[in-house]
Scaffold this motif. Structure first.
Motif, short mmCIF file in Angstrom:
data_model
loop_
_atom_site.label_atom_id
_atom_site.label_comp_id
_atom_site.label_asym_id
_atom_site.label_seq_id
_atom_site.Cartn_x
_atom_site.Cartn_y
_atom_site.Cartn_z
N ARG A 162 25.56 20.67 1.23
CA ARG A 162 25.70 21.84 2.11
C ARG A 162 25.64 23.13 1.30
N GLU A 195 25.58 25.40 8.85
CA GLU A 195 25.51 24.30 9.82
C GLU A 195 24.26 24.52 10.65
N SER A 249 31.89 20.03 10.76
CA SER A 249 31.97 18.94 9.80
C SER A 249 32.78 19.41 8.59
N ALA A 285 34.15 25.16 10.80
CA ALA A 285 33.04 24.21 10.65
C ALA A 285 33.29 22.95 11.47
#
Length: 153
Positions: free
Chosen positions: A78, A91, A103, A101
């Protein structure tokens, strides 16, 4: 390797020489991070995020921030960006506050300590720090190393 600077300046090092490459904006560029798939991510003074490489770039998402990002890094699959407002993570095609977020959300306590980001040479740990503390991510969990808030009596 890429380097960025004022007036939309982007330089690329191919292992032998540096070459300035064209970029689609002339605003100040603040951070650059290379993803594991070869994509390069650049933020500008407004907080906008650009994606591309070589001579092909596109504006991935627009942000209207009063403070530009001070650091960015690719970690654990990421893109992470940071400034004095906190930490953001990519994202899809949007930078979202890391504590929101979907995740692997980051606690507010950790997100506050995110003015700078550094990834270990082996890519297994990410350190975020600021004037008020520091935290470490091992790819699975965050560890708050210290917080100035806990030092106040």
């Amino acid at each position: 390797m890429y380097a960025v600077g004022d007036a939309g300046t982007v330089w690329h090092f191919d292992g032998k020489r540096w070459q300035q490459i064209p970029f689609p904006t002339n605003v100040q560029l603040n951070t650059v991070a290379c993803g594991e798939n070869g994509d390069v991510y650049i933020t500008d003074i407004r907080g906008n995020l650009w994606k591309g490489g070589g001579t092909k770039w596109s504006l991935l998402c627009e942000m209207d921030q009063s403070l530009p990002f001070t650091d960015s890094a690719w970690f654990n699959g990421r893109l992470w960006c940071a400034n004095d407002y906190g930490m953001y993570v990519l994202e899809g095609k949007k930078l979202v506050a890391a504590h929101k977020a979907k995740s692997d959300p980051v606690s507010n306590e950790v997100a506050l300590h995110s003015h700078r980001i550094d990834v270990s040479p082996d890519g297994k740990q990410m350190l975020v720090c600021g004037g008020d503390g520091a935290a470490l991510h091992d790819g699975k969990k965050w560890t708050l190393l210290f917080s100035g808030m806990s030092l106040v009596d």
